[in-house]
Design an enzyme around this catalytic site. Structure first.
Site, PDB file in Angstrom:
ATOM      1  N   HIS A 238       0.836  -1.202   0.000  1.00 42.48           N
ATOM      2  CA  HIS A 238       0.000   0.000   0.000  1.00 42.48           C
ATOM      3  C   HIS A 238       0.876   1.259   0.000  1.00 42.48           C
ATOM      4  CE1 HIS A 238      -3.491   2.513   1.396  1.00 42.48           C
ATOM      5  NE2 HIS A 238      -2.507   3.217   1.931  1.00 42.48           N
ATOM      6  N   GLU A 239       1.863   1.300   0.900  1.00 37.98           N
ATOM      7  CA  GLU A 239       2.717   2.479   0.995  1.00 37.98           C
ATOM      8  C   GLU A 239       3.567   2.677  -0.251  1.00 37.98           C
ATOM      9  OE1 GLU A 239       2.160   4.486   3.286  1.00 37.98           O
ATOM     10  OE2 GLU A 239       0.958   3.168   4.536  1.00 37.98           O
ATOM     11  N   HIS A 242       1.620   4.178  -3.072  1.00 37.97           N
ATOM     12  CA  HIS A 242       1.500   5.625  -2.883  1.00 37.97           C
ATOM     13  C   HIS A 242       2.745   6.328  -3.415  1.00 37.97           C
ATOM     14  CE1 HIS A 242      -2.248   6.358  -0.915  1.00 37.97           C
ATOM     15  NE2 HIS A 242      -1.984   5.683   0.186  1.00 37.97           N
ATOM     16  N   HIS A 318      -7.012   7.811  -1.818  1.00 38.81           N
ATOM     17  CA  HIS A 318      -7.595   6.493  -1.540  1.00 38.81           C
ATOM     18  C   HIS A 318      -8.928   6.349  -2.257  1.00 38.81           C
ATOM     19  CE1 HIS A 318      -5.026   7.282   2.061  1.00 38.81           C
ATOM     20  NE2 HIS A 318      -4.634   6.050   1.783  1.00 38.81           N
TER      21      HIS A 318
END
Length: 700
Positions: A238-239, A242, A318
C-alpha cells in the site's frame, strides 16, 4: 502517507493523513539549466532498449541513532523481509523505460544555496552565488540520503566558470527507483498509535515519474504477534504504491501518452485527472480506471469516474471505501486476508503514463462485483438493494465468508453498514484452541478450509420441563439465522459441498437453503461468493482436477553456487523466491503459471506449472518447452546475499505430473497401440507369404 492497522476487533477506521505527510516533503525535479552531462544521461532510456523493462527498485536501509542494545532486530528483520517480497512483486507488475547509467538524485538549491545571481543580463543568472553555511545534505522523510546517491553542487561567480564544492556521487547502478527504509519510534508513530507505516515520494524525473521515496515503519507494531508477515507485506505494498504514483499530490502530474510508453515525444501532462460530480463527490476520471470500474460493476460502456475517499482539502489518495471495500488502496486496512491488489488500482497505474502494467497480476475484487451503477451510494446502501450491505446490528458473515461479522459502520462508510469481523474467534479459517470445547450445538468447524455460512442449525433439545410431555418428537431451541463456521469443498466453478461436525458432505446449491442430517434448522448457501475459480478443491486431500488444456508440469533446476555452507529452511525459501522471480522474468510472462516453488538441501529448485482460468498467455506445455530450450542455451544466474547461484542446464530435469497428464498419456498409449497393430499386420503378411512359399511345388 499513512496506513491504519485495525486489530480486527470491529474498531472504527481512522482517517488517513496522507496529504499532510506528503505535503511535508519537498518534491525535487532535475534542475535542467544547471544539469551536468553526467546527470542528464541518468534519466534517459537505455540505448537499444526502447521497450519498457521491469521496474528495478533498489532498497537502502537506514538505522537511526539508537543504541544497539535498544534496537529491535526482530522487527527490523520483519520489515526488511516484507520490503524484499514487495519489491519483487512490484517488479512483476510494473515496467518502465529503464534509467541509463547510474541513478543520481537532485539536491535542493533552496537548501544548499543562500543567494542566487539576480541580474538577468549576467551569464550566471539564477545560479547559486552564496552557499548556505548550515547545509547538512538532503533527506527524505527523516532519512538522510547518502552523498553517493546525489548530484554535486557548485558556487558560481558573477562571470566565469563555477567552483565545484561537491562532485557528483557515483550513483546507484541498475536502478529505476530508490526506496529508503527506516524502522523507528517517531513522533508520528506515537501521535497516531494505529499506524503501521507511512511513506512519501521525494524525487521525480524530468517527466515527473517518481524516482525515490521513503517508508518509515513504526517499530512498536513490528513486534506485535497479531501482525503477521502477510499483513506487513500488504501494508508495505500500500505504501509503496502511494510513493510510486497513487497520490493526490501526484495525480496532477500524470502523463497522457497516446502512442504508448516507448514514444515519449507524444506524451503530455493529462488535462483532467480528477473532478467533482453534481453531488460534490471527488472522482478519478482517467480512461483505464473508468473502464475497469464499469467492467467490475457490470455496467455497459464506461463509467464517468471512480469515487475517491473524501479527505481534508481538495486532494485524496484512496478509493472510496463504500464502493471498493477490500482494495489495496482504500484508507482502512483490516488484514491481508481481506485485502486485494485489484484491477482498478492497476488501471490507475496504466493511466499515470509512467508504467506499463501487467494486468494479469490483479486479484479479483469481490465487493460490489456486478452490482450495477448505483452500488455504493449513501442513498442506496441502506435500502436492502444489495446484500453486500446490511441493516441493524445483528451477526452474520463478512462478505468474503472468511469471518463471522457484526453489522456495523465506520466514518468512511458514511452511515452504510456491512458485516465486519468482530472480536477474536470470528476467523473461520483459523484453527484455535478456543473452539475445541465439548459444547457445540451448532456443529461448527474451524479450519483453514472453513467458511462462514448463515444458518440456524442446532442439535440442542429443549429441557423436559419446557417441552410438552405428550409430544413424541424432540423440540429444539429456535433461534434466528447467524454466522457459523463450516467446512466447504469446491466441486466445480460456483458449486460446493458443506460439512457440519459429524455430518457427511452435503451439496450446497448457491442461493438455496439445505438441511443437515442430525441438526434442526437450515443452512443458507451464499451465491456468487465461494468457489469462483475453476478446478480447485480446497477442503480435501484429493488431488486437484484439471481439464486436458490445463496440464500440470514440473520444472526442476539444479543450482551451483559459491556458498561454502548449507542453507537453512528459511534461506532456501528466500532463494526459491529469488529463482522463481528470475524465471518469470526470463519467461517474459505472468507469475500466474507458477506454484509452490521450493529448494531441497541439495540445491534442486522445483516449481509446478499450470494455467488457471484468467491467466493470459500461451499454454502451459508451450511455455514449459520454451523455458526448457531457453534455459539450456542460457542458464539463470541469481544473487542471494553474498552468493551467486547458476542453473546447470546439462542437469535440467523436467517431468509431467502423472495425475494430470491424462490427455498426453492417452495420446502416447494410442500411438503405441497403433504401432503394435501395424507391426502385427506386417508380421501376419510376412508369415502368410512364407507359408505359401513352403507349400507350392518347386520349379527348376
Amino acid at each position: 502517507i499513512k496506513m491504519w492497522w485495525l486489530l480486527l476487533l470491529g474498531a472504527a477506521a481512522s482517517r488517513c493523513l496522507h496529504e499532510e505527510t506528503q505535503k511535508s516533503v519537498r518534491l525535487l525535479r532535475p534542475p535542467f539549466p544547471q544539469m551536468s552531462t553526467h546527470f542528464r544521461s541518468s534519466i534517459l532510456p537505455l540505448p537499444g532498449s526502447p521497450e519498457p523493462q521491469p521496474l528495478r527498485i533498489q532498497t537502502h536501509y537506514t538505522r537511526g541513532p539508537v543504541p544497539s542494545e535498544a534496537r529491535d532486530l526482530d522487527g527490523e528483520a520483519r520489515a526488511l523481509a516484507a520490503v524484499k517480497e514487495t519489491t519483487r512483486r512490484i517488479q512483476g507488475i510494473l515496467a518502465v523505460l529503464p534509467v541509463r547509467g547510474p541513478l543520481l538524485l537532485s539536491r535542493d538549491p533552496a537548501q544548499y544555496c543562500h543567494a542566487v545571481w539576480g541580474d538577468p543580463d549576467t551569464p550566471n543568472y539564477h545560479r547559486c552565488s552564496l552557499l548556505n553555511p548550515g547545509y547538512k545534505g538532503e533527506s527524505c522523510l527523516g532519512v538522510k540520503i547518502p552523498d553517493a546517491h546525489l548530484r554535486g553542487y557548485s558556487l558560481w561567480p558573477e562571470h566565469g566558470l563555477p567552483q565545484l564544492i561537491q562532485p557528483d556521487g557515483p550513483g546507484v547502478q541498475n536502478t529505476d527507483f530508490l526506496l529508503y527504509v527506516r524502522v523507528a519510534h517517531t513522533s508520528r508513530c506515537h501521535r497516531e498509535p494505529s499506524v503501521i507505516a507511512y511513506a512519501a515520494c521525494c524525487q521525480l524525473d524530468s517527466e515527473d515519474r517518481p524516482l525515490a521515496g521513503t517508508i518509515v515503519y513504526c517499530a512498536q507494531h513490528l513486534s506485535s504477534p497479531s501482525l503477521g508477515h502477510d499483513d506487513i507485506v500488504m501494508a508495505t505494498l500500500h505504501e509503496l504504491l502511494h510513493a510510486l504514483g497513487f497520490s493526490g499530490q501526484l495525480f496532477k502530474m500524470w502523463r497522457d501518452c497516446p502512442s504508448g510508453l516507448s514514444a515519449r515525444e507524444n506524451c503530455s501532462t493529462r488535462k483532467q485527472v480528477t473532478r467533482r460530480d453534481e453531488g460534490g463527490q471527488l472522482l478519478l476520471t482517467t480512461p483505464a480506471v473508468s473502464r475497469s470500474l464499469a467492467k467490475h460493476l457490470g455496467v455497459p460502456g464506461t463509467s464517468l469516474g471512480v469515487p475517491l475517499e473524501e479527505e481534508q482539502g481538495s486532494l485524496s489518495s484512496h478509493w472510496e471505501s463504500r464502493l471498493l471495500q477490500g482494495s489495496i488502496m482504500t484508507a482502512a486496512f483490516d488484514g491481508a486476508q481481506h485485502t486485494r491488489l485489484d484491477p482498478i488500482t492497476l488501471a490507475a497505474f496504466e493511466d499515470s503514463g509512467w508504467y506499463q502494467v501487467n494486468h494479469s497480476a490483479a486479484e479479483e475484487l469481490l465487493w460490489g462485483q456486478g452490482s450495477g451503477p448505483d452500488f455504493g451510494l449513501v442513498s442506496t446502501c441502506r435500502n436492502g438493494s444489495s446484500d453486500f450491505f446490511c441493516t441493524g446490528s445483528g451477526l452474520g458473515c463478512h462478505y468474503l465468508h472468511l469471518d463471522k461479522g457484526r453489522c456495523s459502520s465506520d466514518p468512511m462508510l458514511e452511515g452504510c453498514r456491512m458485516y465486519k469481523p468482530s472480536a477474536n474467534g470470528s476467523e473461520c479459517w483459523k484453527e484455535s484452541g478456543l473452539h475445541t470445547r465439548a459444547e457445540n450445538p451448532r456443529g461448527e468447524i474451524y479450519h483453514m478450509h472453513s467458511r462462514c455460512f448463515l444458518g440456524n442449525l442446532t442439535s440442542q433439545v429443549l429441557s423436559k420441563d419446557k417441552t410438552s410431555q405428550s409430544s413424541a418428537a424432540p423440540l429444539y431451541l429456535e433461534e434466528g439465522p447467524t454466522g457459523c463456521c463450516y467446512l466447504h469443498q469446491c466441486t466445480h466453478k460456483g458449486a460446493y459441498e458443506v460439512q457440519v461436525k459429524g455430518s457427511p458432505w452435503i451439496p450446497c446449491l448457491p442461493g438455496k437453503a439445505v438441511q443437515i442430517p442430525g441438526y434442526h434448522g437450515l443452512l443458507y448457501c451464499p451465491q456468487g461468493r465461494l468457489c469462483l475459480s475453476e478446478g480447485v478443491s480446497v477442503a480435501t486431500s484429493q488431488p486437484m482436477s484439471f481439464t486436458t488444456q490445463d496440464l500440470v508440469f514440473q520444472l526442476s533446476l539444479r543450482l551451483t553456487g559459491t556458498l561454502g555452507h548449507s542453507l537453512g529452511k528459511g534461506q532456501r525459501e528466500e532463494l526459491a523466491e529469488v529463482v522463481l522471480e528470475a524465471l518469470v522474468i526470463r519467461a517474459g510472462t505472468s507469475r500466474c503459471y507458477f506454484y509452490s516453488p521450493s529448494i531441497t538441501t541439495s540445491l534442486v529448485f522445483t516449481v509446478s506449472m499450470w494455467k488457471p482460468s484468467g491467466c493470459q498467455g500461451p499454454s502451459t506445455a508451450m511455455l514449459h518447452r520454451t523455458l526448457t530450450l531457453i534455459l539450456q542455451k542460457k542458464p539463470l544466474q541469481v544473487h542471494h546475499g553474498e552468493a551467486i547461484f547458476t542453473t546447470e542446464y546439462s542437469k535440467l530435469q523436467t517431468s509431467l505430473d502423472h495425475s494430470s497428464s491424462v490427455a498426453e498419456l492417452l495420446l502416447y498409449t494410442g500411438f503405441c497401440l497403433l504401432l503394435l497393430i501395424l507391426l502385427g499386420a506386417l508380421g501376419t503378411l510376412a508369415y502368410q507369404k512364407r507359408a505359401r512359399l513352403q507349400v507350392e511345388p518347386s520349379t527348376t
